[in-house]
Design a protein around this motif. Structure first.
Motif, PDB file in Angstrom:
ATOM      1  N   LEU A  36       0.830  -1.204   0.000  1.00  0.00           N
ATOM      2  CA  LEU A  36       0.000   0.000   0.000  1.00  0.00           C
ATOM      3  C   LEU A  36       0.867   1.259   0.000  1.00  0.00           C
ATOM      4  O   LEU A  36       0.557   2.239  -0.689  1.00  0.00           O
ATOM      5  N   ILE A  79      -5.464   6.209  -2.503  1.00  0.00           N
ATOM      6  CA  ILE A  79      -6.175   5.030  -1.996  1.00  0.00           C
ATOM      7  C   ILE A  79      -7.356   5.496  -1.153  1.00  0.00           C
ATOM      8  O   ILE A  79      -7.219   6.359  -0.285  1.00  0.00           O
ATOM      9  N   ALA A 105     -10.155   3.530   1.305  1.00  0.00           N
ATOM     10  CA  ALA A 105     -10.295   2.199   1.891  1.00  0.00           C
ATOM     11  C   ALA A 105     -11.392   2.161   2.950  1.00  0.00           C
ATOM     12  O   ALA A 105     -11.721   3.172   3.577  1.00  0.00           O
ATOM     13  N   ALA A 127     -10.087  -1.917  -0.523  1.00  0.00           N
ATOM     14  CA  ALA A 127      -9.282  -0.756  -0.906  1.00  0.00           C
ATOM     15  C   ALA A 127      -9.448  -0.456  -2.387  1.00  0.00           C
ATOM     16  O   ALA A 127      -9.527  -1.364  -3.219  1.00  0.00           O
TER      17      ALA A 127
END
Length: 635
Positions: free
Chosen positions: A475, A485, A487, A514
């Motif tokens: 990540l 990102i 999530a 995610a």
């Protein structure tokens, strides 16, 4: 023409019998009425095989007919359809919202006003053809200030829309499209990350106007369920549903987005929810569907009737097995909720402390999900140098502020020990609706230069130090390559008392869902855009797949170019779903990209990008029936 009896649009009841059909569902097209029509109308509007196979279906055609084809329905044919619909204005000829900015109808005042509100989702959701991810339309009619456009054409917009106000509108739309070899699409609110609710040269069925809601205090279902429930029309949005059940003292498992159409593609695709760590996926709580099939008939799908459809519609994907007109779902007693929010910024903390604080939170994914928490957080990079982590919110249903602070206490202790300041804003709410309304922001219209892809991270990714470190490093690499990102931390296990369904089995051991986003320059050429998308698919997401080998992706929030999408979206349930599709839709009336049974067809995009700006055609060598075996398509 139809059967009709009255039913109030919003009510409360102690028994399910009065929920049999809403008023708009009682306005139905009948075979007897079709038989009474002139021959020309029969050919246009008949139920499937009502009078034998229609002429249009006697030969195998590679593509759906489009407006430029000689066999596209004449203006008189469209007029005949319009005259049979429930209202005089139900048939809508598409006019893109941005059209006042161009051509003979150019109006600078209207263009400026429209552009000012362009990123407000409410300005698109009430439009019959706009979607919130406009790049899948082909960006052929955007405001000039949004996309440097100079012209306005339909592109991937449908040619016509049936604004459904009654079941008969949906039946007529399905029959007309099927009998005339026209592409059919289904649109609800336009919350669509892959362009499934539009299509060039198509007829669209727009279910947004089906807004009836009925709440039951003691619903009795054949499955054995006894308790509160709510029946809601396909067009009901989250903000409408949550308020309606809150007024009666209940909560339901539905989306975090304010304007999502709950009973459309959301729930049919599974549907993760702020209540998922307590109750599971939204699809788990469905008691019954009303759905119009490819034949043109309205049927009930529940545990005792059309059980194959009932299983498939709970997670098998929207616009695939029929057009849903309403759904009945379980409801739960309202509850208090506590929410916390905070953010970290590397420009203030320093990069090392930023990563320490971020990893410490992600490492606890299993713990938070097991305590019933649902978190929604965002991580972004600024030119690969500075980073931000924003929690908005850490959502704790059925928890007091004290209980929530106790859950966060170990995290606070850890950060304090690292000299990292941490002081979240914690708010306690009396009920779910107030907490949801205050804590989850309004989604904007997606920008025109970003693609997304998603992955479901499993409990095993966070079981030990090695797995947690490997997962976090992947990540982190995503952020360091200047990708964002979003999530969700949740645990949507199948709760006791809820039957198996078509929801991706990977969800049941997921603790983080995610989504990665990758952008490109606004001036990028189609080849440059495709190259950027391929990096997202084959580089960034491949790293995510490598550390989640037995998992998958959420089909409602996924990469349109997802490889091996059948397994990714449905795992070992795909074979059963495909069998149901073959049985229920033999003429491929319902098609959407990466939907069950879609393998034999492809949109031949005019610019080569994965969008709906092109004809829907069979892949060379395939027949007109649903493909026998899955074929891996590029997009």
């Amino acid at each position: 023409m139809w059967l009709f009896s009255s039913l109030s649009s919003s009510s409360s009841s102690s028994s399910p019998q009065s929920s049999t059909l809403f008023a708009y569902e009682r306005k139905q097209l009948t075979r007897e009425y079709i038989a009474s029509l002139p021959d020309e109308d029969k050919q246009l509007l008949a139920f499937d095989n009502q009078f034998g196979t229609n002429e249009v279906n006697k030969t195998d055609k590679r593509c759906r007919y489009g407006p430029a084809d000689g066999k596209w329905p004449s203006e008189k044919a469209w007029e005949r359809l319009s005259k049979q619909l429930s209202t005089a204005t139900a048939l809508i000829k598409t006019t893109p919202q941005a059209s006042p900015c161009y051509g003979d109808t150019k109006n600078d005042v209207k263009c400026q006003e429209m552009t000012k509100n362009w990123y407000d989702p409410y300005s698109h959701i009430d439009d019959p053809t706009e979607i919130l991810s406009p790049m899948y339309q082909g960006l052929t009619c955007q405001p000039p200030s949004v996309y440097n456009s100079t012209t306005c054409t339909l592109g991937g917009y449908p040619s016509y829309v049936v604004g459904a106000k009654a079941v008969l509108d949906i039946q007529l739309g399905i029959n007309f499209a099927r009998n005339n070899n026209i592409r059919l699409v289904v649109k609800n609110t336009g919350h669509d990350f892959a362009g499934k609710s539009i299509g060039a040269g198509s007829l669209s069925i727009w279910t947004h106007g089906l807004k009836d809601i009925q709440v039951f205090d003691n619903y009795v279902d054949d499955s054995g369920y006894r308790g509160p429930a709510v029946k809601a029309g396909a067009g009901v949005q989250a903000f409408e549903l949550y308020k309606a059940v809150s007024d009666k003292g209940y909560a339901v498992v539905a989306g975090e987005g304010h304007t999502v159409g709950v009973m459309g593609g959301y729930i049919q695709g599974g549907g993760h929810s702020p209540l998922s760590s307590l109750y599971g996926m939204a699809a788990d709580h469905v008691l019954s569907f009303e759905v119009v099939t490819s034949i043109g008939e309205l049927v009930t799908a529940n545990s005792s009737s059309n059980s194959d459809l009932f299983w498939a519609l709970r997670g098998g994907g929207g616009a695939t097995f029929g057009v849903v007109t309403s759904v009945t779902v379980k409801a739960y007693k309202d509850m208090q909720v506590t929410a916390a929010s905070w953010s970290f910024n590397s420009s203030k903390l320093g990069v090392d402390k930023f990563w320490t604080a971020t990893k410490a939170f992600i490492d606890n994914a299993n713990i938070y999900a097991d305590k019933g928490i649902y978190t929604y957080f965002m991580m972004a990079s600024f030119d690969g140098k500075d980073y931000i982590f924003n929690m908005a919110p850490f959502f704790a249903p059925n928890k007091t502020a004290n209980e929530t602070n106790a859950i966060l206490a170990p995290y606070l202790t850890h950060l304090t020990g690292q000299n990292i300041p941490f002081s979240p804003k914690v708010t306690e709410y009396k009920g779910f609706y107030g907490a949801w309304q205050a804590e989850f922001g309004l989604e904007g219209v997606s920008n025109v230069q970003t693609a997304i892809a998603s992955r479901l991270f499993q409990r095993s990714n966070f079981n030990d130090d090695k797995s947690r470190t490997n997962t976090f490093n992947v990540l982190r690499q995503t952020l360091e390559s200047n990708q964002s990102i979003i999530a969700f931390n949740l645990a949507p296990t199948l709760a006791r008392g809820n039957a198996d369904n078509a929801v991706n089995p990977a969800w049941r051991s997921t603790v983080i869902h995610a989504i990665a986003g990758r952008g490109w320059d606004i001036r990028a050429t189609p080849s440059e855009i495709l190259a950027a998308r391929k990096v997202l698919t084959t580089v960034t997401l491949q790293k995510w797949r490598d550390i989640t080998p037995n998992s998958g992706s959420y089909l409602n929030e996924a990469d349109r170019m997802e490889p091996n999408w059948q397994q990714s979206f449905w795992g070992d349930k795909y074979a059963k779903l495909l069998d149901i599709k073959k049985d229920r839709d033999t003429k491929n009336v319902f098609w959407a990209v990466n939907s069950v049974g879609s393998e034999g067809w492809v949109v031949e995009s005019v610019d080569g990008l994965p969008n709906e700006n092109g004809k829907l055609c069979k892949v060379n060598g395939t027949s007109s029936t649903v493909a026998d075996e899955p074929m891996l398509m590029a997009f």
